[in-house]
Design an enzyme around this catalytic site. Structure first.
Site, PDB file in Angstrom:
ATOM      1  N   ASP A  41       0.815  -1.221   0.000  1.00  0.00           N
ATOM      2  CA  ASP A  41       0.000   0.000   0.000  1.00  0.00           C
ATOM      3  C   ASP A  41       0.850   1.273   0.000  1.00  0.00           C
ATOM      4  OD1 ASP A  41      -1.947  -1.963   0.514  1.00  0.00           O
ATOM      5  OD2 ASP A  41      -1.913  -1.571   2.661  1.00  0.00           O
ATOM      6  N   GLU A 222     -11.244  -0.757  -3.531  1.00  0.00           N
ATOM      7  CA  GLU A 222     -10.598  -0.058  -2.420  1.00  0.00           C
ATOM      8  C   GLU A 222      -9.408   0.751  -2.950  1.00  0.00           C
ATOM      9  OE1 GLU A 222      -9.609  -3.424  -0.054  1.00  0.00           O
ATOM     10  OE2 GLU A 222      -7.811  -3.925  -1.217  1.00  0.00           O
TER      11      GLU A 222
END
Length: 340
Positions: A41, A222
Site C-alpha cells: 500500500d 478499495e
C-alpha cells in the site's frame, strides 16, 4: 543509513524468507522491489528535494502495528526511517495499522492511516463478544518533519462512522488548485469524497448538509488515489482481492475533483513472468516536469504467504489523448532522477 540494493539476483531468491531487489549492479537503476522487507500500500510523495514512500508494514494484523518510511534524493538510493509512528502513540489502535497517506500543510506533516479494521454486525467476521473490530477507522498523526516522529493528532479516529456503505479505511488527501483538501476513502466497494476542514480535525459539510458523497466508479473495490495532470483529474483504485493474484489497478478521468468520473480501464495487472497481485498504488510526479511514476505493491513468484508483498516503482506514461498507457512491471525499476 543509506540503502541501495542493486545486487544481481537469481529467480530462486524469491523463495527466501524476505524479498530482494532484482536489478543489475552495473545499471544505475532502482531495482524492484526498491527496498527490502515486506511492505504494501505505498504512498509516494515529494517533500522538498526528496521523494518519500510511506508503506504498510505487511504482516499479520496483530503484528501490523507500526509504520516505517523511506526517502530518496534520486529514486535509486533509499534511506529507511524506522517506526515513524507506532501503536504506543495511537492508544485506540488495537489490531492493525495500514495504508498511510501523507501531506504537508503550513509546515506540519500529516499522516493519515487506517486502524482496527472496523466491521458492522452484518459483515462476516463480526464478533459481538469481541470489541476489537467494533471501533476504529481512519486516524491522523502529525509531525514537524516528514520522517517523524509522528504523534496522534486527535487521540481518536478522525473518521469512524460508516457512510454510504463504505468501510472507513484506505484514505487519500488531495489538495486541489484552490486549496481545498478533498478526502477520498472507502473499502467494501464504496468510495466516498469529503472536504477536510482547515485544521484537519473534521469535515466540512457539502451544500446538502451531508459530510460525504459517494462517487464509486464501476469496478471499484478499495485504495483510492487522485492526481491532476493538464487540467484532468485522474482517480485510481484497486480491483480484485488484496489477498490473491486478482489484485489490479484501474482508473477514471474527470474535469473536476468531485467528478463525475468516466472509467477508462485497468493499467496494472499480474504478469506471471514477473509478479502477481499488483495493486494499491500511488503516483509520483517529478515537480516541474511531465515525468511520472507508479508506486505499487506486488507479490513475488513464488508467493510464500498472504502478507508477502513488496514495494516497487515503474514508469507511467500517457497517450496523446491523456489516457494512461498500461504500466509495465519490471525487475529493473527506474533510472536515477533527482528532484533538483
Amino acid at each position: 543509513m543509506k540503502i541501495n540494493f542493486l545486487a544481481p539476483l537469481l529467480a530462486l531468491s524469491f523463495a527466501c524468507s524476505s524479498p530482494k531487489t532484482e536489478s543489475s549492479q552495473d545499471a544505475p537503476l532502482s531495482g524492484n522491489p526498491i527496498f527490502e522487507g515486506w511492505y504494501a500500500d505505498p504512498e509516494g510523495i515529494v517533500f522538498g528535494d526528496e521523494y518519500w514512500v510511506y508503506p504498510t508494514f505487511s504482516a499479520a494484523f496483530e503484528e501490523q502495528m507500526h509504520f516505517d518510511a523511506f526517502s530518496s534524493k534520486d529514486l535509486v538510493t533509499w534511506q529507511k526511517h524506522e517506526r515513524i509512528l507506532d501503536s504506543s502513540a495511537v492508544k485506540w489502535a488495537r489490531q492493525a495499522m495500514w495504508a498511510p497517506a501523507a501531506i504537508e500543510k503550513d509546515g506540519k506533516y500529516y499522516l493519515f492511516f487506517a486502524a482496527n479494521d472496523p466491521l458492522t454486525p452484518e459483515r462476516p467476521g463480526y464478533d459481538p463478544d469481541n470489541d476489537i473490530n467494533h471501533f476504529g477507522g481512519i486516524g491522523v498523526a502529525v509531525a514537524d518533519s516528514p520522517g517523524g516522529p509522528f504523534k496522534d493528532y486527535l487521540g481518536k479516529p478522525l473518521l469512524s462512522d460508516f457512510h454510504n456503505g463504505a468501510q472507513p479505511i484506505d484514505q487519500f488527501v488531495f489538495r486541489d488548485t484552490d486549496g481545498t483538501h478533498y478526502f477520498f476513502y472507502g473499502g467494501w466497494s464504496h468510495c466516498n469524497i469529503g472536504k477536510l476542514n482547515a485544521d484537519f480535525t473534521g469535515f466540512e459539510p457539502w451544500e446538502d448538509g451531508q459530510l460525504f458523497h459517494e462517487i464509486t466508479p464501476e469496478g471499484y473495490v478499495e485504495g483510492p488515489f487522485m492526481f491532476l495532470r493538464n487540467g484532468t483529474y485522474y482517480l485510481m483504485w484497486s480491483e480484485g482481492g488484496w489477498t490473491n493474484d486478482s489484485y489490479k489497478v484501474a482508473y477514471a478521468m474527470a474535469e473536476k475533483a468531485t467528478g463525475p468520473y468516466r472509467r477508462i480501464g485497468t493499467i496494472l495487472e499480474a504478469d506471471t513472468t514477473i509478479a502477481t497481485g499488483a495493486g494499491h498504488n500511488s503516483v509520483i510526479q517529478k515537480p516541474g516536469t511531465d515525468e511520472w511514476y507508479m508506486v505499487y505493491h506486488r507479490r513475488p513468484i513464488p508467493n510464500e504467504g498472504r502478507d508477502h508483498r513488496v514495494t516497487c516503482i515503474d514508469v507511467m506514461e500517457f497517450n496523446e489523448d491523456g489516457t494512461i498507457k498500461p504500466v509495465q512491471m519490471t525487475f529493473e525499476g527506474v533510472a536515477a532522477n533527482p528532484v533538483k
